[in-house]
Design an enzyme around this catalytic site. Structure first.
Site, PDB file in Angstrom:
ATOM      1  N   ARG A  27       4.384 -46.381 -50.482  1.00 60.67           N
ATOM      2  CA  ARG A  27       3.525 -45.412 -49.805  1.00 60.67           C
ATOM      3  C   ARG A  27       2.271 -46.058 -49.224  1.00 60.67           C
ATOM      4  O   ARG A  27       1.638 -45.512 -48.312  1.00 60.67           O
ATOM      5  CB  ARG A  27       3.153 -44.292 -50.778  1.00 60.67           C
ATOM      6  CG  ARG A  27       2.591 -43.038 -50.110  1.00 60.67           C
ATOM      7  CD  ARG A  27       2.428 -41.890 -51.089  1.00 60.67           C
ATOM      8  NE  ARG A  27       1.557 -42.235 -52.202  1.00 60.67           N
ATOM      9  CZ  ARG A  27       1.940 -42.344 -53.474  1.00 60.67           C
ATOM     10  NH1 ARG A  27       3.217 -42.147 -53.788  1.00 60.67           N
ATOM     11  NH2 ARG A  27       1.094 -42.656 -54.432  1.00 60.67           N
ATOM     12  N   TYR A  66      -5.490 -28.623 -28.198  1.00 58.66           N
ATOM     13  CA  TYR A  66      -4.077 -28.465 -28.539  1.00 58.66           C
ATOM     14  C   TYR A  66      -3.929 -27.329 -29.555  1.00 58.66           C
ATOM     15  O   TYR A  66      -4.667 -27.256 -30.540  1.00 58.66           O
ATOM     16  CB  TYR A  66      -3.649 -29.800 -29.125  1.00 58.66           C
ATOM     17  CG  TYR A  66      -2.229 -29.999 -29.557  1.00 58.66           C
ATOM     18  CD1 TYR A  66      -1.155 -29.656 -28.753  1.00 58.66           C
ATOM     19  CD2 TYR A  66      -1.977 -30.648 -30.768  1.00 58.66           C
ATOM     20  CE1 TYR A  66       0.138 -29.913 -29.153  1.00 58.66           C
ATOM     21  CE2 TYR A  66      -0.683 -30.916 -31.179  1.00 58.66           C
ATOM     22  CZ  TYR A  66       0.373 -30.534 -30.366  1.00 58.66           C
ATOM     23  OH  TYR A  66       1.654 -30.805 -30.764  1.00 58.66           O
ATOM     24  N   ASP A  86      -9.351 -36.275 -29.937  1.00 59.27           N
ATOM     25  CA  ASP A  86      -7.923 -36.407 -29.689  1.00 59.27           C
ATOM     26  C   ASP A  86      -7.796 -37.132 -28.354  1.00 59.27           C
ATOM     27  O   ASP A  86      -8.026 -36.551 -27.285  1.00 59.27           O
ATOM     28  CB  ASP A  86      -7.260 -35.029 -29.641  1.00 59.27           C
ATOM     29  CG  ASP A  86      -5.744 -35.119 -29.487  1.00 59.27           C
ATOM     30  OD1 ASP A  86      -5.258 -36.139 -28.948  1.00 59.27           O
ATOM     31  OD2 ASP A  86      -5.038 -34.171 -29.877  1.00 59.27           O
ATOM     32  N   LYS A 122       3.695 -39.593 -28.215  1.00 60.72           N
ATOM     33  CA  LYS A 122       3.653 -39.562 -26.758  1.00 60.72           C
ATOM     34  C   LYS A 122       3.725 -40.975 -26.172  1.00 60.72           C
ATOM     35  O   LYS A 122       4.778 -41.601 -26.188  1.00 60.72           O
ATOM     36  CB  LYS A 122       2.402 -38.828 -26.302  1.00 60.72           C
ATOM     37  CG  LYS A 122       2.529 -37.309 -26.269  1.00 60.72           C
ATOM     38  CD  LYS A 122       2.598 -36.636 -27.609  1.00 60.72           C
ATOM     39  CE  LYS A 122       2.479 -35.130 -27.467  1.00 60.72           C
ATOM     40  NZ  LYS A 122       2.589 -34.455 -28.777  1.00 60.72           N
TER      41      LYS A 122
END
Length: 407
Positions: A72, A126, A198, A223
């Site tokens: 992890r 968003y 962002d 993206k």
């Protein structure tokens, strides 16, 4: 001699003096991670084995950043991509990876906010970011106040005694307003308020957020970093004073990106500069063509003088990406659907940044709190992919003819 990678902490070449293509090719390729292979291999792991009990205990007591400890905490596969993203942000300290862009947004905000705090959130963000603020953050006692994305330095008047963070998204996801980030950052720093951005639309190649004073720069790597519409991935890159809290919060939340997804992110990153150039050039050409069409009332593209915040875009950005929207001149939802449904080269689906062009209907008035949205007709958001721009224009021209007929 092979490519000499640049160290994120500054021991290698100064990446700010190299071109974008050079930076994305060399970033994150430390020899101890690549081991002579061009790309860092996929290291999959949960359990890490130790030589002895003493070795296990020693590892538990030391800093595990970039050290094998437990799956992890990452392997060289994840560290390579994270390091590369850090190197693309001059002035950044380090980057943490997440299984999606929304997870990155959530971890970044949770690293800053506590019950009783206030968040100032741009009204153009968003929708999942808005939902996180009005959902989980509200449940945890964090108040969110939405602000006009064009407020600029006037945001100083909104900063109150409980304000701990200002979240920006520039340009906005649907309506593409460009925010005056330097003015907002200056107001925030004067009051000790953390700034988050962002930066998915521009990426660090078009807007180096940390160098402009942002504390936490967020990417939906799904993206442009990945670039192939086949991986969910997010990242947060932190300025030096914000890294430890971001990392601690993310580890406590159990956030981890899979090594396979990180490897695909690293592979996509190597061509990101080339792809961004193509996306941006084609999108701007199509946006300018749309401005000439009588069926179109407005085109919302930051590189166009008619777009709100265009002067700020010219001042602050190094170029444009491939996502923008346009407003139809009258018509209704059925006419808009006729335009979109008949397109041959545009897929109908969420997300963007991949190689295929996309078109979706958008209705910004549904996602406004501090401001209102009025338009002359229905709106369409376009993701311009890597197809030839002439072919995309021909496809859209036929679509506008269908819109006129349906109207």
């Amino acid at each position: 001699m092979g490519q000499r990678p640049v160290d994120a902490q500054g021991s290698g070449d100064d990446v700010s003096k190299t071109g974008d293509g050079t930076r994305v090719v060399g970033a994150g390729r430390r020899p101890e991670w690549t081991q002579g292979i061009v790309s860092a291999p996929v290291w999959r792991a949960s359990t890490i084995l130790y030589d002895s009990v003493a070795d296990l205990r020693a590892n538990a007591g030391r800093d595990t950043h970039h050290q094998l400890f437990y799956g992890r905490r990452g392997t060289p596969t994840q560290w390579s991509l994270a390091d590369a993203l850090t190197q693309l942000e001059p002035g950044a300290h380090a980057t943490f990876l997440y299984p999606s862009g929304v997870a990155a947004v959530a971890a970044a905000l949770l690293s800053v906010l506590s019950p009783g705090d206030e968040l100032l959130l741009a009204d153009s963000v968003y929708d999942p970011t808005r939902s996180f603020a009005t959902g989980l953050l509200k449940r945890f006692g964090v108040k969110t106040r939405f602000y006009d994305p064009l407020i600029g330095g006037g945001i100083a008047d909104l900063i109150g005694p409980d304000t701990r963070a200002i979240f920006m998204e520039s340009p906005g996801s649907l309506t593409f307003e460009v925010q005056d980030i330097p003015a907002i950052v200056a107001a925030a720093k004067a009051r000790g308020v953390t700034t988050l951005l962002d930066n998915t639309w521009a990426t660090p190649l078009l807007f180096p957020a940390i160098a402009r004073g942002i504390d936490l720069s967020i990417l939906a790597c799904t993206k442009y970093v990945v670039g192939h519409s086949d991986v969910m991935l997010g990242s947060v890159t932190a300025a030096p004073d914000h890294w430890e809290r971001l990392r601690a919060t993310s580890l406590q939340l159990g956030q981890v990106a899979s090594p396979d997804d990180a490897w695909l992110g690293s592979r996509g990153l190597r061509t990101m500069a080339l792809r961004l150039n193509h996306h941006g050039a084609s999108a701007l050409r199509i946006a300018r063509w749309l401005e000439t069409r009588p069926e179109v009332a407005r085109v919302l593209h930051p590189a166009l003088p008619s777009c709100p915040g265009h002067d700020l875009f010219e001042r602050d950005f190094r170029g444009a990406a491939g996502l923008f929207a346009f407003v139809l001149n009258g018509g209704d939802d059925a006419a808009r659907a006729a335009l979109i449904d008949g397109l041959d080269l545009f897929g109908i689906g969420y997300s963007w940044g991949g190689f295929e062009s996309l078109a979706i209907p958008v209705d910004p008035q549904r996602y406004r709190t501090a401001t209102s949205w009025q338009s002359e007709g229905p709106m369409i958001r376009l993701q311009i992919g890597l197809e030839d721009a002439d072919d995309l224009i021909a496809d859209l021209a036929a679509g506008l003819d269908r819109f006129s007929a349906a109207s």
